[in-house]
Design a protein around this motif. Structure first.
Motif, PDB file in Angstrom:
ATOM      1  N   GLU A  88      10.754 -13.140  -5.890  1.00 57.60           N
ATOM      2  CA  GLU A  88      10.471 -12.455  -4.633  1.00 57.60           C
ATOM      3  C   GLU A  88       9.051 -12.775  -4.189  1.00 57.60           C
ATOM      4  OE1 GLU A  88      10.536  -7.991  -2.579  1.00 57.60           O
ATOM      5  OE2 GLU A  88      11.013  -8.254  -4.705  1.00 57.60           O
ATOM      6  N   SER A  89       8.898 -13.092  -2.922  1.00 56.76           N
ATOM      7  CA  SER A  89       7.591 -13.360  -2.329  1.00 56.76           C
ATOM      8  C   SER A  89       7.389 -12.414  -1.157  1.00 56.76           C
ATOM      9  CB  SER A  89       7.500 -14.814  -1.846  1.00 56.76           C
ATOM     10  OG  SER A  89       7.641 -15.715  -2.919  1.00 56.76           O
ATOM     11  N   SER A  90       6.130 -12.198  -0.812  1.00 62.12           N
ATOM     12  CA  SER A  90       5.837 -11.318   0.316  1.00 62.12           C
ATOM     13  C   SER A  90       4.624 -11.838   1.067  1.00 62.12           C
ATOM     14  CB  SER A  90       5.601  -9.877  -0.156  1.00 62.12           C
ATOM     15  OG  SER A  90       4.514  -9.825  -1.054  1.00 62.12           O
ATOM     16  N   ILE A  91       4.616 -11.576   2.369  1.00 60.49           N
ATOM     17  CA  ILE A  91       3.514 -11.974   3.244  1.00 60.49           C
ATOM     18  C   ILE A  91       2.993 -10.704   3.916  1.00 60.49           C
ATOM     19  CG2 ILE A  91       2.839 -13.350   5.241  1.00 60.49           C
ATOM     20  CD1 ILE A  91       5.194 -15.195   4.621  1.00 60.49           C
ATOM     21  N   LEU A  92       1.683 -10.443   3.788  1.00 57.64           N
ATOM     22  CA  LEU A  92       1.087  -9.276   4.435  1.00 57.64           C
ATOM     23  C   LEU A  92       1.251  -9.432   5.946  1.00 57.64           C
ATOM     24  CD1 LEU A  92      -0.604  -6.680   4.213  1.00 57.64           C
ATOM     25  CD2 LEU A  92      -2.651  -8.120   4.337  1.00 57.64           C
ATOM     26  N   SER A  93       1.917  -8.451   6.560  1.00 56.52           N
ATOM     27  CA  SER A  93       2.274  -8.612   7.972  1.00 56.52           C
ATOM     28  C   SER A  93       1.654  -7.570   8.896  1.00 56.52           C
ATOM     29  CB  SER A  93       3.802  -8.550   8.127  1.00 56.52           C
ATOM     30  OG  SER A  93       4.301  -7.290   7.687  1.00 56.52           O
ATOM     31  N   SER A  94       1.185  -6.427   8.356  1.00 57.39           N
ATOM     32  CA  SER A  94       0.660  -5.407   9.259  1.00 57.39           C
ATOM     33  C   SER A  94      -0.063  -4.322   8.472  1.00 57.39           C
ATOM     34  CB  SER A  94       1.799  -4.768  10.074  1.00 57.39           C
ATOM     35  OG  SER A  94       1.311  -3.792  10.960  1.00 57.39           O
ATOM     36  N   LEU A  95      -0.945  -3.599   9.181  1.00 57.84           N
ATOM     37  CA  LEU A  95      -1.544  -2.374   8.678  1.00 57.84           C
ATOM     38  C   LEU A  95      -1.103  -1.243   9.595  1.00 57.84           C
ATOM     39  CD1 LEU A  95      -5.199  -3.483   7.801  1.00 57.84           C
ATOM     40  CD2 LEU A  95      -3.336  -3.014   6.214  1.00 57.84           C
TER      41      LEU A  95
END
Length: 523
Positions: free
Chosen positions: A139-146
């Protein structure tokens, strides 16, 4: 009343001038800084709000960088998956060519090996900043929002997805926790996980019994597989079963059904022997005067059919069902492993996230075809509804020796690569070429699905990056509306205050001269 001790006019003029100078200083500060709220003392509430928003803007700048990095990483994986799809399509073209008998299959195999090596090269090189998404299912993830809520709490949001393993890795099977989703049905009846059967090259038999003679002018009909044998007695008298059986045996043999032989084994008895690998044969006989019954042997898993009723001569292949007692609507979890053992050799497929029982059946076939067992052929029967009718795998032995068969399953394994079985494609034989043609389609579909998945993720990242850019611009505009100075108004106000300052100075000067005027009273 005039006084030389207290100059009220001068005090008023001084206070006015001080107020003007204060406003003038503030206006000059707005013009020099460009802000109407430059510090907390200017407007503490607005300043606090603006600082929070400025912090968010800085955070979104970091998110934009994260999205750019993630988009590039996914783009590399997508390009790799698309390239693998093209190479697999080229391999399919070679496999199709190998279906012909009068071609040099060795040279074709050399080309396939070269394309396969190129696929491995693409998969190994498809990394960005050390991140490879096509050689694992991690599993990978990309920081997309705060995300900031009304209470001021901030949480990070991510675009999460799994890698698409396009290697030929076999995965790791774990049988510590049984699934009971895999079972088999042999010629004698059902058996469960872990039980075994023997694959024999022996034929399955069925006995057709003609109990009574055929009257003159009557017609005997036998439906056999998808063909039909008919015979009309025009001999001028009743035809005894001892004469009729030879006619029936010869007539059925002349139908030319693959893998079938016939023999008269007794008066009025015809034994039909079938080495048909995968397809069952339906037999049904009828006549106005002749009683016809069909009795499959133990391999048929049924007793003699009533006169005129159909009976089934089952295929020789062993049938493995992926339903099992624990089947839950065809659902397969990541790490669920399935094993078929043939003559001591094990063939494993471990499911990845999103796999179905149809994918498991196809994967097991690819693995068996890739590793190969002499004389063994495999056919997969996929299911439109695994809930009620799970897919099956048929395994036939056409070799000279019997082969033992066992099955097993288990949870919590490591998933097999999406292109498992690719490394075993061998078109140097006609059987190998035929198996390769069956398997290449599922391999191509796997790479297409992987490319589509990466394309979807890349599109989502691009959309999010565009949104973050617009959101950042909106926040900057909002901050400007709160703290930026209105330069036109400030300029007009500066000129007005400068005039007021001059007038205030003159007023103070006049007020300071008032006591001097008292001297004239004493002249």
């Amino acid at each position: 009343m005039s006084s030389i001790l207290t100059n009220n006019s001068a005090m008023v003029a001084l206070q006015t001038l001080q107020s003007i100078n204060k406003d003038l200083a503030k206006t000059q500060d707005e013009i020099s800084t460009g802000k109407s709220v430059a510090s907390a003392k200017d407007n503490s509430a607005v300043w606090a709000i603006s600082k929070v928003m400025e912090a968010d803007v800085n955070g979104f700048k970091g998110i934009s960088e994260s999205l750019s990095l993630g988009e590039s990483t996914v783009a590399v994986a997508r390009n790799a998956a698309e390239t693998v799809t093209d190479l697999l399509t080229d391999i399919k073209g070679k496999i199709v060519s190998a279906q012909e008998e009068n071609v040099d299959r060795t040279k074709i195999q050399t080309d396939i090996d070269s394309l396969r090596e190129q696929i491995n090269s693409v998969l190994n090189a498809a990394q960005f900043n050390g991140k490879n998404l096509v050689n694992n299912f991690d599993e990978s993830s990309i920081l997309s929002s705060l995300d900031r809520d009304s209470a001021g709490d901030v949480t990070a949001s991510y675009i999460s997805f799994n890698g698409q393993n396009l290697t030929s890795d076999g995965g790791t099977l774990s049988t510590s926790t049984a699934l009971n989703r895999i079972g088999t049905v042999d010629d004698a009846g059902a058996y469960t996980v872990g039980a075994g059967a023997t694959l024999s090259n022996a034929a399955n038999d069925a006995t057709i019994t003609l109990a009574t003679s055929l009257d003159d002018g009557d017609t005997l009909t036998i439906d056999f597989a998808d063909q039909q044998f008919t015979y009309t007695n025009n001999s001028g008298g009743a035809l005894a079963v001892g004469d009729l059986d030879d006619i029936v045996a010869a007539g059925l043999a002349n139908l030319g059904v693959e893998g079938v032989t016939t023999a008269v084994t007794g008066a009025g008895e015809i034994t039909v022997s079938s080495t048909n690998k995968f397809d069952a044969i339906t037999i049904q006989g009828s006549s106005p005067t002749t009683t016809v019954t069909v009795d499959p042997d133990a391999g048929g898993s049924q007793s003699a059919a009533a006169p005129g009723a159909a009976a089934t001569l089952v295929a020789r292949a062993e049938t493995i069902s992926l339903g099992g007692t624990g089947n839950t609507g065809g659902v397969v979890k990541e790490g669920d492993g399935f094993q078929i053992a043939l003559d001591g050799s094990t063939f494993n497929y471990v499911a990845k996230d999103g796999d179905t029982l149809n994918d498991v059946a196809t994967g097991l076939k690819r693995v068996i075809d890739a590793q190969g067992v002499d004389g063994v052929s495999v056919k997969v029967n996929l299911s439109d509804d695994p809930t009620t009718s799970p897919p099956t795998i048929q395994i036939d032995n056409d070799g000279s020796n019997n082969i033992s068969l066992t099955v097993d399953d288990g949870a919590d394994g490591v998933a097999s690569g999406g292109l498992v079985g690719l490394s075993g494609i061998d078109v140097t034989t006609s059987d190998g070429a035929r198996n390769a043609l069956n398997n290449i389609e599922s391999l191509i579909q796997t790479s297409i699905d992987a490319a589509a998945e990466f394309g979807s993720i890349q599109s989502r990242v691009e959309t999010q990056a565009e949104f973050i850019g617009k959101l950042t611009d909106s926040l900057k505009s909002g901050i400007g509306a709160l703290v930026d100075a209105d330069m036109e108004a400030a300029s007009a106000r500066l000129q007005a205050l400068q005039v007021q300052q001059q007038l205030g100075t003159q007023s103070l000067t006049i007020a300071n001269q008032a006591p001097q005027n008292i001297l004239t009273l004493f002249r």
